[in-house]
Design a protein around this motif. Structure first.
Motif, PDB file in Angstrom:
ATOM      1  N   ILE A   1       0.715  -1.140   0.110  1.00 30.97           N
ATOM      2  CA  ILE A   1       0.099  -0.031  -0.009  1.00 30.97           C
ATOM      3  C   ILE A   1       0.912   1.225  -0.168  1.00 30.97           C
ATOM      4  CG2 ILE A   1      -1.783   1.345   1.287  1.00 30.97           C
ATOM      5  CD1 ILE A   1      -2.836  -1.611   2.638  1.00 30.97           C
TER       6      ILE A   1
ATOM      7  N   SER B   1      -0.603   4.385  -0.721  1.00 33.44           N
ATOM      8  CA  SER B   1      -1.650   5.481  -0.099  1.00 33.44           C
ATOM      9  C   SER B   1      -3.256   4.711  -0.108  1.00 33.44           C
ATOM     10  CB  SER B   1      -1.570   6.795  -0.859  1.00 33.44           C
ATOM     11  OG  SER B   1      -2.108   6.680  -2.051  1.00 33.44           O
ATOM     12  N   ILE B   2      -4.006   5.300   0.685  1.00 32.57           N
ATOM     13  CA  ILE B   2      -5.381   5.023   0.624  1.00 32.57           C
ATOM     14  C   ILE B   2      -6.187   6.208   0.669  1.00 32.57           C
ATOM     15  CG2 ILE B   2      -7.186   3.942   1.945  1.00 32.57           C
ATOM     16  CD1 ILE B   2      -5.145   2.232   3.296  1.00 32.57           C
TER      17      ILE B   2
ATOM     18  N   ARG C   1      -9.677  10.573   2.940  1.00 31.75           N
ATOM     19  CA  ARG C   1      -8.478  10.601   3.573  1.00 31.75           C
ATOM     20  C   ARG C   1      -8.392  11.772   4.779  1.00 31.75           C
ATOM     21  NH1 ARG C   1      -3.669   7.948   3.575  1.00 31.75           N
ATOM     22  NH2 ARG C   1      -1.915   9.416   4.191  1.00 31.75           N
TER      23      ARG C   1
ATOM     24  N   ARG D   1     -11.651   6.777  10.903  1.00 37.38           N
ATOM     25  CA  ARG D   1     -10.489   6.365  10.315  1.00 37.38           C
ATOM     26  C   ARG D   1      -9.085   6.723  11.124  1.00 37.38           C
ATOM     27  NH1 ARG D   1      -9.855   7.378   4.164  1.00 37.38           N
ATOM     28  NH2 ARG D   1      -7.647   6.869   4.293  1.00 37.38           N
TER      29      ARG D   1
ATOM     30  N   ASN E   1      -5.392   6.870   9.796  1.00 42.89           N
ATOM     31  CA  ASN E   1      -4.500   6.610   8.733  1.00 42.89           C
ATOM     32  C   ASN E   1      -3.216   5.884   9.033  1.00 42.89           C
ATOM     33  OD1 ASN E   1      -6.488   7.749   6.911  1.00 42.89           O
ATOM     34  ND2 ASN E   1      -5.464   9.974   7.424  1.00 42.89           N
TER      35      ASN E   1
ATOM     36  N   LYS F   1      -4.019   2.296   9.054  1.00 45.73           N
ATOM     37  CA  LYS F   1      -4.863   1.939   7.948  1.00 45.73           C
ATOM     38  C   LYS F   1      -6.117   1.278   8.228  1.00 45.73           C
ATOM     39  CE  LYS F   1      -0.258   1.180   5.113  1.00 45.73           C
ATOM     40  NZ  LYS F   1       0.601   1.497   6.311  1.00 45.73           N
TER      41      LYS F   1
ATOM     42  N   ILE G   1      -7.282   2.256  -2.977  1.00 47.32           N
ATOM     43  CA  ILE G   1      -5.979   2.149  -2.525  1.00 47.32           C
ATOM     44  C   ILE G   1      -5.014   2.170  -3.880  1.00 47.32           C
ATOM     45  CG2 ILE G   1      -4.304   0.318  -1.489  1.00 47.32           C
ATOM     46  CD1 ILE G   1      -6.439  -0.636   0.168  1.00 47.32           C
TER      47      ILE G   1
END
Length: 121
Positions: free
Chosen positions: A28, A30-31, A53, A71, A73, A76, A99
């Motif tokens: 991963i 970035s999400i 995000r 969330r 970050n 994740k 993702i």
């Protein structure tokens, strides 16, 4: 390889609460947005909530006030806090995340395997 793993589902009585978690792992970079959807027997999969995000949220109108999404970050991970549960909230809940596995390329939507939430009276 990217995986989304949900946890926290189960059986709860009407009026109770549950907190679902969804952790992303694997390659991963970035999400982007993360979210939750649900599918009850005989119904189509429907939106529950999404979170960007930066923390901007979007909810199904019928769930505002009872459900919250958040969330972490760094971990994740996204969370769905469900309060004042009703029998009609019974469904399989799916985690979704956009993702980017690598720095190049576009975000790809990934889905978790789903987790059962059953609300009994």
């Amino acid at each position: 390889q990217v995986q989304l793993v949900e946890s926290g589902g189960g059986l709860v009585q009407t009026g109770g609460s549950l907190r679902l978690s969804c952790a992303a792992s694997g390659t991963i970079f970035s999400i982007n947005a993360m979210g939750w959807y649900r599918q009850a027997p005989g119904n189509q999969r429907e939106l529950v909530a999404t979170i960007s995000r930066d923390g901007l949220t979007n909810f199904a109108d019928s769930l505002k006030g009872r459900f919250t999404i958040s969330r972490d970050n760094a971990k994740k991970t996204t969370y769905l806090q469900m309060n004042s549960l009703k029998s009609e909230d019974t469904a399989v809940y799916y985690c979704n995340a956009d993702i980017r596995p690598y720095a190049s390329g576009y975000p790809i939507p990934y889905w978790g395997q789903g987790i059962q939430v059953t609300v009994s009276s």
